[in-house]
Each structure stands twice: as structure tokens, then as C-alpha cells.
Scaffold this active site. Structure first.
Site, PDB file in Angstrom:
ATOM      1  N   LYS A 117       0.833  -1.081  -0.069  1.00  0.00           N
ATOM      2  CA  LYS A 117      -0.114   0.104   0.017  1.00  0.00           C
ATOM      3  C   LYS A 117       0.755   1.121   0.044  1.00  0.00           C
ATOM      4  O   LYS A 117       0.375   2.052  -0.695  1.00  0.00           O
ATOM      5  CB  LYS A 117      -1.046  -0.176   1.126  1.00  0.00           C
ATOM      6  N   GLU A 276      -9.534   2.222  -6.973  1.00  0.00           N
ATOM      7  CA  GLU A 276     -10.403   2.426  -6.106  1.00  0.00           C
ATOM      8  C   GLU A 276     -10.250   3.643  -5.516  1.00  0.00           C
ATOM      9  O   GLU A 276      -9.101   4.080  -5.188  1.00  0.00           O
ATOM     10  CB  GLU A 276     -10.354   1.349  -5.045  1.00  0.00           C
ATOM     11  N   ARG A 292      -6.576  -7.191 -11.082  1.00  0.00           N
ATOM     12  CA  ARG A 292      -7.182  -8.327 -11.454  1.00  0.00           C
ATOM     13  C   ARG A 292      -8.490  -7.837 -11.783  1.00  0.00           C
ATOM     14  O   ARG A 292      -8.876  -6.805 -11.672  1.00  0.00           O
ATOM     15  CB  ARG A 292      -7.196  -9.304 -10.218  1.00  0.00           C
ATOM     16  N   VAL A 295     -15.158  -8.978  -8.729  1.00  0.00           N
ATOM     17  CA  VAL A 295     -16.433  -9.615  -8.801  1.00  0.00           C
ATOM     18  C   VAL A 295     -17.540  -8.859  -9.374  1.00  0.00           C
ATOM     19  O   VAL A 295     -18.425  -9.579  -9.950  1.00  0.00           O
ATOM     20  CB  VAL A 295     -16.786  -9.896  -7.245  1.00  0.00           C
TER      21      VAL A 295
HETATM   22  P1  ADP Z   1      -8.022  -3.052   2.706  1.00  0.00           P
HETATM   23  O1  ADP Z   1      -6.983  -3.395   1.880  1.00  0.00           O
HETATM   24  O2  ADP Z   1      -7.597  -3.452   4.408  1.00  0.00           O
HETATM   25  O3  ADP Z   1      -9.480  -3.338   2.420  1.00  0.00           O
HETATM   26  P2  ADP Z   1      -8.514  -0.125   1.897  1.00  0.00           P
HETATM   27  O4  ADP Z   1      -7.391   0.772   1.982  1.00  0.00           O
HETATM   28  O5  ADP Z   1      -9.286  -0.638   0.650  1.00  0.00           O
HETATM   29  O6  ADP Z   1      -8.010  -1.439   3.066  1.00  0.00           O
HETATM   30  O7  ADP Z   1      -9.622   0.456   2.968  1.00  0.00           O
HETATM   31  C1  ADP Z   1     -10.695  -0.241   3.175  1.00  0.00           C
HETATM   32  C2  ADP Z   1     -11.893   0.605   3.580  1.00  0.00           C
HETATM   33  O8  ADP Z   1     -11.771   1.053   4.806  1.00  0.00           O
HETATM   34  C3  ADP Z   1     -12.248   1.691   2.542  1.00  0.00           C
HETATM   35  O9  ADP Z   1     -13.486   0.845   1.600  1.00  0.00           O
HETATM   36  C4  ADP Z   1     -13.090   2.453   3.775  1.00  0.00           C
HETATM   37  O10 ADP Z   1     -14.215   2.022   4.190  1.00  0.00           O
HETATM   38  C5  ADP Z   1     -12.232   2.565   4.763  1.00  0.00           C
HETATM   39  N1  ADP Z   1     -11.155   3.651   4.718  1.00  0.00           N
HETATM   40  C6  ADP Z   1     -10.025   3.396   4.379  1.00  0.00           C
HETATM   41  N2  ADP Z   1      -9.088   4.726   4.160  1.00  0.00           N
HETATM   42  C7  ADP Z   1      -9.875   5.552   4.773  1.00  0.00           C
HETATM   43  C8  ADP Z   1      -9.689   6.928   4.998  1.00  0.00           C
HETATM   44  N3  ADP Z   1      -8.788   7.617   4.762  1.00  0.00           N
HETATM   45  N4  ADP Z   1     -10.989   7.483   5.452  1.00  0.00           N
HETATM   46  C9  ADP Z   1     -12.052   6.811   5.633  1.00  0.00           C
HETATM   47  N5  ADP Z   1     -12.366   5.741   5.498  1.00  0.00           N
HETATM   48  C10 ADP Z   1     -11.367   4.982   4.942  1.00  0.00           C
END
Ligand code: ADP
Length: 449
Positions: A117, A276, A292, A295
Site C-alpha cells: 500500500k 479504487e 485483477r 467480482v
Molecule cells: P483494505 O485493503 O484493508 O480493504 P482499504 O485501503 O481498501 O483497505 O480500505 C478499506 C476501507 O476502509 C475503505 O473501503 C473505507 O471504508 C475505509 N477507509 C480506508 N481509508 C480510509 C480513509 N482515509 N478515510 C475513511 N475511511 C477509510
């Protein structure tokens, strides 16, 4: 040599999805399966099937040696990983290629960068994607964290560099809790991922989850296929997705889609990918990229008419993208419901024997599923058993058709999330397109109160 036989390193509906695209292209398929999946539909439909191990995914669908052996004995010339399992494993992609097989996916180095990340965020920033304000990479020391957090403003979110599935994430409301929460996030990340590296971001209060589908040919050309709104989530798991997003205008789609496509072109990205974003007050903030197929890809197929798996296979075969950005047209609206074998109220898994099954049909209704009457849903894997995807010329028409299609679906013997979807799509906020990533959990909490 053109691809003539694809080994599908997956199971369930996604294995079927790949099989269908392959057969429509005149390409043979090889299914792999665990002992628990010997009777699965993806095994029945494939031209050949190879058992790769016992039920546990670690010993079967994640067993690289067994999958490569299966490709060798079946004389496959390409591997499609589907989603989940080994689809974002750069080492597996490298092993596939080292065996002279075509990897139907992105270049291994891009899978690796986007899987970390901190590296992903850095690279996204360099490519011109808008980021959530935060630390410039990993933060190891508390004083540094305090300065960054004060600069971006509270609340902040502490995230694990190797995170996934929402683990190792902590929302920090104020400075007095920063040190404690940083330590907690670090130790959670250490035990879950073997890496305690964390970074800090501004916490967005009430965003939507909006993602762009992109495609690159690996040679510096890339297109976008618009966005999907996946804000309806429970515990960070998407429940229902739609395209287009009810809040994105055609101009905004064209502008942001171009930013994404240009970034992928500059990177030399190959194949399908999803960028995303969180979206709040009209602004996009990059959170991660999935290297990838997703879904929820069928809603994009419905509004563009492009078969994304066919496109993946073509690109892996060295062919150009079959459409240009100028030729792409977005028409109508599409919604996907993820149907899980689980109790619609408690969400407790409900595997077991399907005694009766009838899929919805009719115009613009698509059901991607390996279900049949007499099938026993194994307890070892993901609980998603079907995806219902509908299309309509307008969002209203699409919702009416979805309501009708949900009424037609029959799955007996196990409990499913169909009643949840039926209730969800009747809510005014849903009908108005007025929801964020918090909406579903808040609605469930009220419903169950
Ligand atoms: P993971 O890979 O663990 O799923 P992500 O970075 O995709 O982590 O984040 C997962 C979810 O966490 C997001 O869809 C959102 O709901 C919440 N999230 C992540 N970053 C933030 C942020 N900066 N502010 C608010 N919510 C967040």
C-alpha cells in the site's frame, strides 16, 4: 502461438465466467479443483479437470506447485487466476511465466507494486492520481506522526502497509490517542501480516466508494470503462454494486476516467485493473488498486457491451484492445446483487445441500452461478453462491427489473441473502441513490434494534 487451452486457477462462478469467455473464443479450458469441489459446475463444464488437493484452500487453490503441475499435464498454454486466491500473487505470476505459460493478468512487477500500500500510494501520486492527504510513506516514529496528523487534521486513520480486509486499521480521533493507536495498529499488522509498517491518512467522515475499471495493452495504451459505485458494504465487504454511480456526471466520468487511463498508459499497465477511490464532496481520493478482474465487473460489461474476460485473454495473447476510448459508449444502468449462502439477518454462513434451484431470467437479466439442484455448497470457501446482474435503460427501470428478478430466484435447502437485497432495494435512500459507505451498516443497526 495463440492461446488454445486455458487453465483456470479458481472455482465457483468466476471459474465458470472464464470458461464461458474461453469457449466463445474457441479456446479449451482446464478446471482445477479440490476434493470438496469434485462435483462443482466449473469442473463439469471444463474440457479437462485436474484434482489439485484436499478441501483446504492452502493445499489446493493456493497450492502453486499443484497448479503448475496441472497446467503441465493438461498441456495448457495459459493461466487465468480469476479473483481472490492467487490472482494478486506476483510470485505466482512469475512462476507461470517462467514455465512458458501465458499469464492472463498484469505484469508481475505491477502486481507487486500495487500490493504494497505504501508503494502503491507513492506510485499513484507520481502517476497523477489524487491521494488522501497523509504521510509520505511509512511512519515509524511518534513525533513524526504527531506532526503529520496535526498538519492534516484529526481524525486520522492509521493503516498497515501490508494491510488487507480492513485489518491493522485504526481511526484516531485526537492527538492524545495517537501513540497508543499507532502501537496497536503496528502490533495487529505484525501478527496478521508479519510486517508492522504503518502509515497515516486523513480519515474521511462519510465518503462513497467509487472505482474505475481500466484496461491496458502493456504497450502504453490504456482505456477506462467508467466507474462503479460500491458504497453498499458490510464490514468492508461489498453487497450490491451499480454502474454508473448515481452521483457522477458524464463530464466527471470523462475527466476522472482520463486521469486513470493516462496513469495506466504511463505505467505500461497490461490487462484489467481497478482503481479504487473514496469520494467525498465532489473529490476523489485514491485508496488502492486491484490488479485483477473484480467480482462486480459484469455491471461494467452491461453498460459498455465489452466482455472484460475476452479482453483479458486477447491482451495476454498479444492482441490490441478491441475498442478505443472514442468508440466506447456508456448506455443505461446496471446493478449486481451478491447472493451469499447465509442468513439474511444474522449473516451466519449456511452451506449445505441445495434441494431446489431456479435462476431468474428474461430480458437483461444475468445470473453468474455454479448452483444446481442437488449441489452441496462446501463450507470451506467464500459464501457467495451467485451474482444477479440486471440492466435497464434507466436506473428506475433497472431497479424494477431487479425487484422482479429477485422474486423469481429460487434457492432452497440453504439460507441466502436474497431477502436482504429485496428489503434493501425498497429503501428510500437506495431509491434516491443517497448512500455512503456507512449507510448499509447504519440501516442494519436500525433494522435490528
Ligand atoms: P483494505 O485493503 O484493508 O480493504 P482499504 O485501503 O481498501 O483497505 O480500505 C478499506 C476501507 O476502509 C475503505 O473501503 C473505507 O471504508 C475505509 N477507509 C480506508 N481509508 C480510509 C480513509 N482515509 N478515510 C475513511 N475511511 C477509510
Amino acid at each position: 502461438m495463440a492461446i488454445s487451452r486455458i487453465l483456470i486457477a479458481n472455482r465457483g462462478e468466476i471459474a465458470l465466467r472464464v470458461h464461458r469467455a474461453a469457449h466463445e473464443m474457441g479456446i479449451e479450458t482446464v478446471a482445477v479443483h479440490s476434493t470438496a469441489d469434485a462435483d462443482a459446475m466449473h469442473v463439469r463444464l471444463a474440457d479437462q479437470a485436474v484434482c489439485i488437493g484436499p478441501p483446504s484452500a492452502t493445499d489446493s487453490y493456493l497450492n502453486m506447485a499443484a497448479i503448475i503441475s496441472a497446467a503441465e499435464i493438461s498441456n495448457a498454454d495459459a493461466v487465468h487466476p480469476g479473483y481472490g486466491f492467487l490472482s494478486e500473487n506476483a510470485k505466482f505470476a512469475e512462476i507461470v511465466e517462467a514455465h512458458g505459460l501465458k499469464w492472463i493478468g498484469p505484469k508481475p512487477e505491477h502486481i507487486r507494486t500495487m500490493g504494497d500500500k505504501v508503494a502503491a500510494k507513492k506510485s499513484a501520486g507520481e502517476l497523477g492520481l489524487p491521494l488522501v492527504p497523509g504521510s509520505d510513506g511509512a511512519v515509524s516514529d511518534y513525533d513524526e506522526a504527531r506532526l503529520i496528523a496535526a498538519d492534516i487534521g484529526y481524525p486520522v486513520i492509521i493503516k498497515a502497509a501490508s494491510g488487507g480486509g480492513g485489518r491493522g486499521m485504526k481511526v484516531c480521533p485526537s492527538e492524545d490517542q495517537l501513540e497508543t493507536l499507532m502501537k496497536q495498529a503496528g502490533s495487529e499488522a505484525k501478527s496478521a501480516f508479519g510486517d508492522d509498517t504503518v502509515y497515516i491518512e486523513k480519515y474521511l467522515g462519510n465518503p462513497r466508494h467509487i472505482e474505475f475499471q481500466i484496461f491496458g495493452d502493456g504497450e502504453g495504451n490504456a482505456i477506462h470503462l467508467g466507474e462503479r459505485d460500491c458504497s453498499l458494504q458490510r464490514r468492508h465487504q461489498k453487497v450490491l454494486e451499480e454502474a454508473p454511480s448515481p452521483v457522477i456526471s458524464a463530464d466527471e466520468r470523462a475527466r476522472m476516467g482520463k486521469v486513470c487511463a493516462d496513469a495506466m498508459a504511463a505505467m505500461g499497465y497490461r490487462g484489467a485493473g481497478t482503481i479504487e477511490f473514496l469520494w467525498e464532496n465532489g473529490e476523489f481520493y485514491f485508496i488502492e488498486m486491484n490488479t485483477r478482474l473484480q467480482v462486480e465487473h459484469p455491471v461494467t460489461e452491461a453498460i459498455t457491451g465489452v466482455d472484460l474476460v475476452r479482453e483479458q485473454i486477447r491482451i495476454a495473447d498479444g492482441k490490441p484492445l478491441s475498442v478505443t476510448q472514442d468508440e466506447l459508449r456508456f448506455a443505461g444502468h446496471s446493478i449486481e446483487c451478491r447472493i451469499n449462502a447465509e442468513n439474511a439477518f444474522t449473516f451466519a454462513p449456511s452451506p449445505g445441500l441445495v434441494t431446489s434451484y431456479h435462476a431468474a431470467g428474461g430480458m437483461h437479466v444475468r445470473v453468474d452461478s455454479g448452483l444446481y439442484a442437488g449441489y452441496r455448497i462446501p463450507p470451506y470457501y467464500d459464501s457467495m453462491i451467485a451474482k444477479l446482474i440486471v440492466y435497464g435503460r434507466t436506473r428506475e427501470g433497472c431497479i424494477m427489473r431487479l425487484k422482479r428478478a429477485l422474486e423469481e430466484m429460487v434457492v432452497e435447502g440453504v439460507q441466502t441473502s436474497i431477502p436482504l437485497h429485496q428489503e434493501l432495494i425498497r429503501q428510500d435512500d437506495f431509491l434516491n441513490g443517497d448512500y455512503t459507505i456507512k449507510w448499509l451498516e447504519e440501516w442494519l443497526a436500525e433494522r435490528d434494534a
